[in-house]
Design an enzyme around this catalytic site. Structure first.
Site, PDB file in Angstrom:
ATOM      1  CG  HIS A   1       5.511   1.738  17.472  1.00  0.00           C
ATOM      2  ND1 HIS A   1       4.377   1.017  17.718  1.00  0.00           N
ATOM      3  CD2 HIS A   1       5.280   2.387  16.291  1.00  0.00           C
ATOM      4  CE1 HIS A   1       3.499   1.211  16.743  1.00  0.00           C
ATOM      5  NE2 HIS A   1       4.037   2.027  15.858  1.00  0.00           N
ATOM      6  CB  ILE A   2      10.916   5.517  16.493  1.00  0.00           C
ATOM      7  CG1 ILE A   2      11.978   4.498  16.004  1.00  0.00           C
ATOM      8  CG2 ILE A   2      10.971   5.689  17.996  1.00  0.00           C
ATOM      9  CD1 ILE A   2      13.415   4.957  16.224  1.00  0.00           C
TER      10      ILE A   2
ATOM     11  CD  GLU B   1       4.302  -1.597  19.817  1.00  0.00           C
ATOM     12  OE1 GLU B   1       3.937  -0.430  20.058  1.00  0.00           O
ATOM     13  OE2 GLU B   1       4.578  -2.011  18.687  1.00  0.00           O
TER      14      GLU B   1
ATOM     15  N   GLY C   1       0.873  -1.187   0.000  1.00  0.00           N
ATOM     16  CA  GLY C   1       0.000   0.000   0.000  1.00  0.00           C
ATOM     17  C   GLY C   1       0.897   1.221   0.000  1.00  0.00           C
ATOM     18  NE  ARG C   2      -1.911   4.993   3.238  1.00  0.00           N
ATOM     19  CZ  ARG C   2      -3.195   4.693   3.465  1.00  0.00           C
ATOM     20  NH1 ARG C   2      -4.142   5.232   2.739  1.00  0.00           N
ATOM     21  NH2 ARG C   2      -3.522   3.868   4.449  1.00  0.00           N
ATOM     22  CB  ILE C   3       4.167   2.203   4.462  1.00  0.00           C
ATOM     23  CG1 ILE C   3       3.480   3.382   5.178  1.00  0.00           C
ATOM     24  CG2 ILE C   3       5.573   1.988   5.026  1.00  0.00           C
ATOM     25  CD1 ILE C   3       3.164   3.138   6.644  1.00  0.00           C
TER      26      ILE C   3
ATOM     27  NE  ARG D   1      -6.581  -6.110   0.869  1.00  0.00           N
ATOM     28  CZ  ARG D   1      -7.212  -5.317   1.722  1.00  0.00           C
ATOM     29  NH1 ARG D   1      -8.065  -5.856   2.571  1.00  0.00           N
ATOM     30  NH2 ARG D   1      -7.015  -4.018   1.733  1.00  0.00           N
ATOM     31  CB  THR D   2      -5.812  -4.633  -5.625  1.00  0.00           C
ATOM     32  OG1 THR D   2      -5.208  -3.718  -4.696  1.00  0.00           O
ATOM     33  CG2 THR D   2      -7.223  -4.950  -5.176  1.00  0.00           C
TER      34      THR D   2
ATOM     35  CB  THR E   1       8.241  -0.558   9.922  1.00  0.00           C
ATOM     36  OG1 THR E   1       7.868  -0.647   8.540  1.00  0.00           O
ATOM     37  CG2 THR E   1       9.747  -0.644  10.064  1.00  0.00           C
ATOM     38  CB  SER E   2       3.180  -3.350   9.370  1.00  0.00           C
ATOM     39  OG  SER E   2       3.192  -4.678   9.782  1.00  0.00           O
ATOM     40  NE  ARG E   3      -0.640  -0.673  14.544  1.00  0.00           N
ATOM     41  CZ  ARG E   3      -0.075   0.477  14.176  1.00  0.00           C
ATOM     42  NH1 ARG E   3       1.212   0.524  13.874  1.00  0.00           N
ATOM     43  NH2 ARG E   3      -0.779   1.583  14.130  1.00  0.00           N
TER      44      ARG E   3
END
Ligand code: NAP
Length: 312
Positions: A277-278, A259, A148-150, A170-171, A228-230
């Site tokens: 988480h920065i 966290e 996606g964006r990131i 997914r797309t 760096t997502s979740r």
């Protein structure tokens, strides 16, 4: 009359008084529980769960303006059922998070932290042809789990390093493919072919635990894993085990399942760079995130649609 609004106290220094006109703000520190009351809006940090109980305790609530792009701390179903809007802060943190992802990629590929530790320890005895040999990026494969964006912003930084890009989403992303030469593959191929695998999917019921003992075993021996997502996309104990056994080459993480707690085995595992988480932590980005969250509140309270709704 000013609207009663609950705002994360940690955002106070990032906001200007002009952004807060017409709001009667109660600043809520992260370690305080969410109170009961007549607030019409809440601006939480990603560490605050906002779900059914909170909605029941705030019967006049109209909007949850999350100060993050991820919104896995909000019960969307409960919000939608009560007609409460949920917004996030997409876009403004994309480049900062992509930069941080690259900081991890380079740090692990070139063993930066081990080098720093060696110099700091006073044990460095001088240049050696086989000292701290790392991974040459040119000609290797960067896999993006989620584009996606990131994910795409991370991918756009890759061609100058001579990396080939594979991705899952997914797309399909034809423009990203044209721009970078990236190729969309299935998850199996992504796992098997990536020398560096970087995770950019959100935390959802489908992605939780996606990286586990079984998927880690399908990755290339010696590969580098970046997240760096979740945190809950990875099963942390399985990751620690793979590092201990030397199957996975290294791991760079900015996010964790629980966290600020980090699984003790993961904290002790070899060849990791563990950050607190920065991903979005630049002053400019954090100001923009706070601004968008407040703009969403102002817009909804003045009867206009939200700027960045999570669902419509
Ligand atoms: P985004 O634009 O929504 O991109 C998410 C990507 O994941 C998309 O490519 C999407 O596919 C894909 N995806 C979603 N569900 C999937 C599934 N079940 N299986 C496979 N792929 C799936 O989000 P973003 O702005 O890039 O942000 C990504 C995540 O980064 C956020 O959710 C947030 O949790 C995290 N984040 C962390 C930090 C930090 O401080 N470390 C900072 C910012 C964001 P489609 O494109 O086909 O929809």
């Amino acid at each position: 009359m000013a609207h009663p609004v609950l705002v994360a106290a940690e955002l106070k220094n990032l906001l200007e008084p002009t952004q807060l006109v017409d709001l009667d703000i109660t600043w809520l520190a992260a370690d305080q529980p969410t109170p009961k009351g007549d607030w019409v809006a809440i601006v939480p940090l990603l560490s605050r769960w906002v779900g059914g109980t909170e909605f029941k305790n705030m019967p006049r609530l109209r909007i949850v303006a999350n100060c993050a792009v991820g919104y896995n701390n909000v019960d969307l179903v409960a919000a939608e059922m009560r007609g409460i809007l949920v917004t996030n802060t997409p876009g403004v943190l994309t480049e900062a998070t992509a930069d941080l992802t690259w900081a991890l990629i380079l740090a692990l590929a070139r063993r930066l932290v081990e080098g720093v530790d060696l110099v700091r320890s006073g044990q460095w005895t001088g240049w050696h042809p086989e000292q701290l040999l790392g991974l040459e990026l040119r000609g290797r494969t960067l896999g993006l789990l989620g584009a996606g964006r990131i994910g795409q912003a991370v991918g756009r930084r890759a061609p100058p390093f001579g990396l080939r890009i594979l991705y899952t989403a997914r797309t399909p992303k034809p423009e990203f493919e044209r721009e970078t030469g990236a190729r969309r593959v299935d998850t199996n191929q992504l796992l098997a072919d990536s020398d560096i695998l970087s995770i950019h999917v959100p935390s959802t019921p489908e992605t939780k635990g996606m990286i586990n003992g079984e998927t880690l075993a399908r990755m290339k021996r010696g590969a580098i894993l970046i997240n760096t997502s979740r945190g809950d996309v990875i099963r942390e104990e399985a990751l620690a085990k793979s590092l201990e056994l030397g199957h996975l080459g290294a791991a760079g993480l900015d996010v964790y399942a629980d966290e600020p707690h980090i699984h003790r085995r993961l904290r002790a595992a070899p060849r990791t760079v563990l950050l607190p988480h920065i991903g979005s932590a630049t002053e400019a980005t954090r100001r923009k995130m706070a601004a968008i969250a407040i703009e969403n509140v102002q817009s909804v309270l003045s009867g206009k649609p939200p700027l960045t709704p999570v669902y419509s």
